[in-house]
Design a protein around this motif. Structure first.
Motif, PDB file in Angstrom:
ATOM      1  N   ALA A  60       0.822  -1.215   0.000  1.00  0.00           N
ATOM      2  CA  ALA A  60       0.000   0.000   0.000  1.00  0.00           C
ATOM      3  C   ALA A  60       0.851   1.259   0.000  1.00  0.00           C
ATOM      4  O   ALA A  60       0.466   2.279  -0.579  1.00  0.00           O
ATOM      5  CB  ALA A  60      -0.927  -0.006   1.217  1.00  0.00           C
ATOM      6  N   LEU A  89       3.053   0.694  -3.846  1.00  0.00           N
ATOM      7  CA  LEU A  89       2.402   0.344  -5.104  1.00  0.00           C
ATOM      8  C   LEU A  89       0.915   0.643  -5.052  1.00  0.00           C
ATOM      9  O   LEU A  89       0.404   1.169  -4.070  1.00  0.00           O
ATOM     10  CB  LEU A  89       2.631  -1.153  -5.396  1.00  0.00           C
ATOM     11  CG  LEU A  89       4.088  -1.619  -5.457  1.00  0.00           C
ATOM     12  CD1 LEU A  89       4.152  -3.135  -5.482  1.00  0.00           C
ATOM     13  CD2 LEU A  89       4.801  -1.032  -6.657  1.00  0.00           C
ATOM     14  N   ARG A  90       0.227   0.279  -6.121  1.00  0.00           N
ATOM     15  CA  ARG A  90      -1.233   0.367  -6.159  1.00  0.00           C
ATOM     16  C   ARG A  90      -1.740  -0.763  -7.040  1.00  0.00           C
ATOM     17  O   ARG A  90      -1.020  -1.285  -7.905  1.00  0.00           O
ATOM     18  CB  ARG A  90      -1.699   1.717  -6.707  1.00  0.00           C
ATOM     19  CG  ARG A  90      -1.296   1.979  -8.146  1.00  0.00           C
ATOM     20  CD  ARG A  90      -1.695   3.378  -8.581  1.00  0.00           C
ATOM     21  NE  ARG A  90      -1.277   3.652  -9.955  1.00  0.00           N
ATOM     22  CZ  ARG A  90      -1.995   3.389 -11.032  1.00  0.00           C
ATOM     23  NH1 ARG A  90      -3.182   2.813 -10.896  1.00  0.00           N
ATOM     24  NH2 ARG A  90      -1.549   3.663 -12.242  1.00  0.00           N
ATOM     25  N   VAL A  91      -2.981  -1.130  -6.841  1.00  0.00           N
ATOM     26  CA  VAL A  91      -3.583  -2.176  -7.665  1.00  0.00           C
ATOM     27  C   VAL A  91      -3.772  -1.656  -9.084  1.00  0.00           C
ATOM     28  O   VAL A  91      -4.202  -0.513  -9.291  1.00  0.00           O
ATOM     29  CB  VAL A  91      -4.945  -2.605  -7.069  1.00  0.00           C
ATOM     30  CG1 VAL A  91      -5.643  -3.615  -7.972  1.00  0.00           C
ATOM     31  CG2 VAL A  91      -4.751  -3.180  -5.676  1.00  0.00           C
ATOM     32  N   ARG A  92      -3.416  -2.459 -10.066  1.00  0.00           N
ATOM     33  CA  ARG A  92      -3.543  -2.036 -11.458  1.00  0.00           C
ATOM     34  C   ARG A  92      -5.001  -1.694 -11.768  1.00  0.00           C
ATOM     35  O   ARG A  92      -5.920  -2.422 -11.363  1.00  0.00           O
ATOM     36  CB  ARG A  92      -3.016  -3.119 -12.410  1.00  0.00           C
ATOM     37  CG  ARG A  92      -3.670  -4.449 -12.241  1.00  0.00           C
ATOM     38  CD  ARG A  92      -2.993  -5.545 -13.067  1.00  0.00           C
ATOM     39  NE  ARG A  92      -3.303  -5.424 -14.483  1.00  0.00           N
ATOM     40  CZ  ARG A  92      -2.889  -6.296 -15.408  1.00  0.00           C
ATOM     41  NH1 ARG A  92      -2.141  -7.334 -15.048  1.00  0.00           N
ATOM     42  NH2 ARG A  92      -3.211  -6.143 -16.671  1.00  0.00           N
ATOM     43  N   PRO A  93      -5.249  -0.613 -12.479  1.00  0.00           N
ATOM     44  CA  PRO A  93      -6.632  -0.153 -12.671  1.00  0.00           C
ATOM     45  C   PRO A  93      -7.494  -1.085 -13.505  1.00  0.00           C
ATOM     46  O   PRO A  93      -8.723  -1.059 -13.393  1.00  0.00           O
ATOM     47  CB  PRO A  93      -6.454   1.206 -13.358  1.00  0.00           C
ATOM     48  CG  PRO A  93      -5.081   1.172 -13.955  1.00  0.00           C
ATOM     49  CD  PRO A  93      -4.264   0.316 -13.044  1.00  0.00           C
ATOM     50  N   TYR A 137       2.348  -8.893  -5.532  1.00  0.00           N
ATOM     51  CA  TYR A 137       2.905  -7.967  -6.524  1.00  0.00           C
ATOM     52  C   TYR A 137       2.127  -8.037  -7.834  1.00  0.00           C
ATOM     53  O   TYR A 137       1.985  -7.028  -8.544  1.00  0.00           O
ATOM     54  CB  TYR A 137       4.379  -8.286  -6.774  1.00  0.00           C
ATOM     55  CG  TYR A 137       4.994  -7.426  -7.845  1.00  0.00           C
ATOM     56  CD1 TYR A 137       5.257  -6.083  -7.606  1.00  0.00           C
ATOM     57  CD2 TYR A 137       5.279  -7.948  -9.101  1.00  0.00           C
ATOM     58  CE1 TYR A 137       5.799  -5.283  -8.602  1.00  0.00           C
ATOM     59  CE2 TYR A 137       5.820  -7.156 -10.094  1.00  0.00           C
ATOM     60  CZ  TYR A 137       6.078  -5.823  -9.836  1.00  0.00           C
ATOM     61  OH  TYR A 137       6.596  -5.021 -10.824  1.00  0.00           O
ATOM     62  N   HIS A 162      -0.411  -5.517  -8.913  1.00  0.00           N
ATOM     63  CA  HIS A 162       0.065  -4.246  -9.474  1.00  0.00           C
ATOM     64  C   HIS A 162       0.646  -4.415 -10.879  1.00  0.00           C
ATOM     65  O   HIS A 162       0.454  -3.557 -11.746  1.00  0.00           O
ATOM     66  CB  HIS A 162       1.135  -3.656  -8.549  1.00  0.00           C
ATOM     67  CG  HIS A 162       1.953  -2.566  -9.180  1.00  0.00           C
ATOM     68  ND1 HIS A 162       1.504  -1.264  -9.286  1.00  0.00           N
ATOM     69  CD2 HIS A 162       3.188  -2.595  -9.764  1.00  0.00           C
ATOM     70  CE1 HIS A 162       2.432  -0.534  -9.893  1.00  0.00           C
ATOM     71  NE2 HIS A 162       3.451  -1.303 -10.196  1.00  0.00           N
TER      72      HIS A 162
END
Length: 211
Positions: A40, A43-47, A174, A177
């Protein structure tokens, strides 16, 4: 004292103290929670994850990493107890290996040759190699601490199993992301990150888990 008597005595000691199974239940979620916090923060979750979740390449990526994590955790659980055979679970590692082989074969079979090298190189290789071990470090630490509550007779191999499990969980995290979905990318770059954790688990396990 015969070896069998020693193993029975160690098993009895493990049962009297905090069991490795209980330690695993307590420590693994804590280690994974730290990994999630790191995710968190960095990174971020891929849109497009929800929209592409059922694509074959993405399914294989999560299938390989999660099955590796689950099978390796079962190996860790068995190796924590002296006298308990881990071989049946080690054979089950053929499941993630088979999924990976299926994904690579499909890539070669249904995609154009000119896409293979770009798929292998991807866009995030250097981040993958660095971040999978980073996310996996707290998980590996938790698993090694849980193993110390047992009495593994092969410390190096037990540490390696912990590294594989940590690598599988970290790689799956991972993957939330990462936008590089080619099985070739997963095989090479995710594989390197998982190998780093496995090597670390082996080296640390030899010292930390020795008795």
């Amino acid at each position: 004292m015969r070896t069998d008597d020693l193993i029975r005595g160690l098993s009895a000691d493990v049962r009297r103290e905090t069991s490795p199974d209980r330690a695993l239940v307590l420590l693994l979620p804590a280690g994974f929670a730290v990994a999630v916090v790191l995710f968190a923060l960095i990174l971020r979750v891929r849109p497009d994850l929800a929209a592409r979740l059922l694509e074959p390449a993405l399914l294989i990526k999560f299938g390989v990493t999660l099955s590796l994590a689950v099978v390796s955790l079962l190996v860790v659980q068995r190796m924590a107890r002296p006298g308990v055979r881990a071989a049946p679970m080690v054979v089950a590692l053929l499941l993630p290996a088979g999924l990976m082989a299926l994904g690579v074969a499909a890539t070669f079979g249904v995609t154009a040759p000119e896409t293979w090298l770009p798929g292998l190189i991807g866009h995030n290789a250097r981040f993958c190699v660095a971040l999978v071990p980073l996310l996996g470090a707290p998980i590996l630490a938790a698993l090694l601490l849980a193993l110390r509550k047992g009495a593994p007779t092969r410390p190096g191999l037990a540490g390696a199993a912990a590294g594989l499990a940590a690598g599988g969980l970290a790689a799956a995290l991972y993957a939330l992301h990462c936008t590089d979905d080619s099985p070739l990318f997963v095989l090479v770059w995710y594989g390197i990150g998982i190998a780093v954790l496995t090597a670390a688990g082996t080296l640390i396990g030899r010292r930390l888990l020795a008795w």
